[in-house]
Design a protein around this motif. Sequence first.
Motif, short mmCIF file in Angstrom:
data_model
loop_
_atom_site.label_atom_id
_atom_site.label_comp_id
_atom_site.label_asym_id
_atom_site.label_seq_id
_atom_site.Cartn_x
_atom_site.Cartn_y
_atom_site.Cartn_z
N PRO A 117 7.69 22.62 6.00
CA PRO A 117 6.89 21.32 5.31
C PRO A 117 6.43 20.26 6.43
N TYR A 118 7.45 19.61 7.17
CA TYR A 118 7.00 18.70 8.05
C TYR A 118 6.08 19.11 9.14
N PRO A 119 6.36 20.43 9.88
CA PRO A 119 5.50 20.83 10.95
C PRO A 119 4.21 20.99 10.35
N LEU A 146 1.11 -1.18 0.07
CA LEU A 146 0.06 -0.17 0.18
C LEU A 146 0.95 1.25 -0.04
N ASP A 147 0.64 2.08 -1.05
CA ASP A 147 1.50 3.26 -1.14
C ASP A 147 0.48 4.49 -0.84
N VAL A 148 0.57 5.13 0.15
CA VAL A 148 -0.60 6.09 0.41
C VAL A 148 -0.91 7.13 -0.66
N THR A 149 0.28 7.34 -1.63
CA THR A 149 0.22 8.37 -2.73
C THR A 149 -0.27 7.84 -3.79
N GLU A 155 1.85 15.13 0.21
CA GLU A 155 1.31 14.24 -0.38
C GLU A 155 1.11 12.88 0.46
N THR A 156 2.34 12.55 1.10
CA THR A 156 2.29 11.32 1.99
C THR A 156 1.79 11.62 3.30
N ASN A 157 2.04 12.83 3.87
CA ASN A 157 1.53 13.09 5.41
C ASN A 157 0.13 13.41 5.62
N ASN A 192 -2.91 5.25 10.62
CA ASN A 192 -1.92 5.90 9.65
C ASN A 192 -0.68 6.40 10.10
N ASN A 193 0.12 5.48 9.92
CA ASN A 193 1.63 5.63 10.33
C ASN A 193 2.62 6.30 9.29
N ALA A 194 2.27 6.09 7.79
CA ALA A 194 3.27 6.38 7.04
C ALA A 194 3.57 8.01 7.03
N GLY A 195 4.87 8.38 7.13
CA GLY A 195 5.50 9.66 7.11
C GLY A 195 6.44 9.88 6.73
N ILE A 196 6.87 11.08 6.16
CA ILE A 196 8.36 11.41 5.58
C ILE A 196 8.57 12.76 6.08
N VAL A 197 9.83 12.97 6.22
CA VAL A 197 10.29 14.54 6.45
C VAL A 197 11.23 14.96 5.56
N ASN A 214 1.10 11.15 19.40
CA ASN A 214 2.44 11.98 19.35
C ASN A 214 3.48 10.76 20.20
N PRO A 215 4.36 10.01 19.10
CA PRO A 215 4.99 8.87 19.61
C PRO A 215 6.46 9.57 20.47
N GLY A 216 6.63 10.68 20.25
CA GLY A 216 8.07 11.33 20.66
C GLY A 216 8.83 11.15 19.72
N TYR A 217 10.07 11.76 20.19
CA TYR A 217 11.43 11.98 19.29
C TYR A 217 11.90 10.44 19.33
N THR A 218 11.78 9.61 18.40
CA THR A 218 12.05 7.86 18.66
C THR A 218 12.94 7.67 17.51
N ALA A 219 14.06 6.72 18.15
CA ALA A 219 15.22 6.08 17.12
C ALA A 219 14.84 5.33 15.95
N ASP A 271 14.81 5.18 11.47
CA ASP A 271 15.48 5.56 10.00
C ASP A 271 14.99 7.01 9.72
N PHE A 272 13.84 7.38 10.44
CA PHE A 272 13.46 8.77 10.24
C PHE A 272 14.23 9.98 10.59
N ASN A 273 14.97 9.60 11.47
CA ASN A 273 16.08 10.68 12.21
C ASN A 273 17.51 10.02 12.43
N ASN A 320 -3.96 8.34 13.94
CA ASN A 320 -3.00 9.34 13.09
C ASN A 320 -1.78 9.42 13.65
N VAL A 321 -0.69 8.82 13.21
CA VAL A 321 0.52 8.83 13.83
C VAL A 321 1.06 10.54 13.33
N SER A 322 0.86 11.34 14.51
CA SER A 322 1.13 12.94 14.23
C SER A 322 2.66 13.05 14.98
N SER A 323 2.63 14.30 15.51
CA SER A 323 3.78 14.80 16.31
C SER A 323 3.46 15.98 17.05
N GLU A 324 4.26 16.15 18.02
CA GLU A 324 4.19 17.66 18.72
C GLU A 324 4.87 18.62 17.84
N1 LIG Z 1 10.89 9.14 14.62
C1 LIG Z 1 10.47 10.11 15.44
O1 LIG Z 1 11.16 10.61 16.11
C2 LIG Z 1 8.72 10.43 15.22
C3 LIG Z 1 8.69 11.55 15.88
C4 LIG Z 1 7.15 11.98 15.89
C5 LIG Z 1 6.47 11.52 14.84
N2 LIG Z 1 6.77 10.44 14.06
C6 LIG Z 1 6.06 10.13 12.92
O2 LIG Z 1 5.85 8.53 12.99
C7 LIG Z 1 5.50 7.86 11.88
C8 LIG Z 1 6.21 6.69 11.65
O3 LIG Z 1 7.92 7.12 11.43
P1 LIG Z 1 9.06 6.61 11.69
O4 LIG Z 1 9.86 7.12 12.90
O5 LIG Z 1 8.90 5.10 12.07
O6 LIG Z 1 9.84 6.57 10.42
P2 LIG Z 1 10.47 5.88 9.32
O7 LIG Z 1 11.54 4.85 10.09
O8 LIG Z 1 11.08 6.70 8.35
O9 LIG Z 1 9.20 4.93 8.61
C9 LIG Z 1 8.34 5.58 8.01
C10 LIG Z 1 7.34 4.60 7.64
O10 LIG Z 1 6.36 5.27 6.59
C11 LIG Z 1 6.40 4.31 5.37
N3 LIG Z 1 6.04 5.20 4.32
C12 LIG Z 1 6.66 6.25 3.75
N4 LIG Z 1 5.98 6.79 2.55
C13 LIG Z 1 5.12 5.94 2.64
C14 LIG Z 1 3.95 5.93 1.09
N5 LIG Z 1 3.80 6.79 0.35
N6 LIG Z 1 3.19 4.94 1.41
C15 LIG Z 1 3.22 3.82 2.60
N7 LIG Z 1 4.08 4.03 3.46
C16 LIG Z 1 4.90 5.04 3.53
C17 LIG Z 1 7.68 3.89 5.23
O11 LIG Z 1 7.72 2.65 4.57
P3 LIG Z 1 8.83 2.11 3.70
O12 LIG Z 1 9.95 1.59 4.67
O13 LIG Z 1 8.31 0.91 2.82
O14 LIG Z 1 9.23 3.20 2.70
C18 LIG Z 1 8.03 3.34 6.64
O15 LIG Z 1 7.53 2.28 7.21
C19 LIG Z 1 5.59 8.92 10.90
O16 LIG Z 1 4.40 9.70 10.54
C20 LIG Z 1 6.32 9.95 11.65
O17 LIG Z 1 5.91 11.39 11.10
C21 LIG Z 1 8.12 10.00 14.06
#
Ligand SMILES: NC(=O)c1ccc[n+]([C@@H]2O[C@H](COP(=O)([O-])OP(=O)(O)OC[C@H]3O[C@@H](n4cnc5c(N)ncnc54)[C@H](OP(=O)(O)O)[C@@H]3O)[C@@H](O)[C@H]2O)c1
Length: 200
Positions: free
Chosen positions: A114-116, A9-12, A62-64, A36-41, A144-149, A151-153, A89-93
């Motif tokens: 963009p992200y905020p 599933l690609d949310v876009t 498009e994604t968030n 709804n967890n998919a998110g990019i920064v 709000n999952p908080g600042y989590t370790a 791939d995102f960061n 909906n997985v959001s953020s502070e």
């Molecule tokens: N990490 C943090 O500190 C933090 C803090 C607050 C909120 N969040 C939120 O938590 C959520 C998860 O983030 P994460 O930290 O786990 O980041 P991540 O490790 O980068 O994982 C992001 C996930 O989103 C998926 N994704 C991205 N674009 C997509 C699309 N178009 N369609 C479907 N799936 C898509 C990715 O799938 P692929 O691997 O298949 O690309 C991956 O599973 C996000 O919404 C993020 O904004 C994260």
Amino acid sequence: MPGARFVRLDVTDAATVEAAAALVEAEFGRLDVLVNNAGIVRADGTAEPSATTIGTLREVFETNVYGVVTVTNAMLPLLRRAPAARIVNVSSEVGSISSLTDPASPLYALTSVPYPASKAALNMITAMYAKELRDTAIKVNAANPGYTATDFNGHHGFRTPEQAAAVCAHLATLPADGPSGLLWGHLISVDGDHNGVLAW
Ligand SMILES: NC(=O)c1ccc[n+]([C@@H]2O[C@H](COP(=O)([O-])OP(=O)(O)OC[C@H]3O[C@@H](n4cnc5c(N)ncnc54)[C@H](OP(=O)(O)O)[C@@H]3O)[C@@H](O)[C@H]2O)c1
């Protein structure tokens, strides 16, 4: 049916979203929980608002943002068939205008748009779906999952994926008298692993 199933599933990509909804309907007839967890920064240049490009803004939204509405609307008929569906909906502070404009907040230094902005939009989307669904058994909340370790960061976050997942699991399993239409999760202003309601 126990266990997990992989569904692409690609949310876009609306076609993959519709295909996923059709598969869930054919195999299960309903959906109990949608996270709804998919998110990019992405950030532009200096990450100052004046350096924002429309291309980056559009890519993140498009994604968030649009992705969440696409998936939620596709899954809503299936969620309505469940006895007590939950939408998380997985959001953020970082999407909290209150926090990012509070000089006392650790997040005050953030200036990128963009992200905020995408998570602020997601917060509003959460509140509006909760309002539409207030007379149903469905609860809609922003996590709000908080600042989590992750791939995102580059794994710089100070929280573990388990702590972040616990926030989502809590909202996904709220009882019938639980809240709807909140931003709930990690409280950065409180030492330790504490969760609660955050200001929008
Ligand atoms: N990490 C943090 O500190 C933090 C803090 C607050 C909120 N969040 C939120 O938590 C959520 C998860 O983030 P994460 O930290 O786990 O980041 P991540 O490790 O980068 O994982 C992001 C996930 O989103 C998926 N994704 C991205 N674009 C997509 C699309 N178009 N369609 C479907 N799936 C898509 C990715 O799938 P692929 O691997 O298949 O690309 C991956 O599973 C996000 O919404 C993020 O904004 C994260």
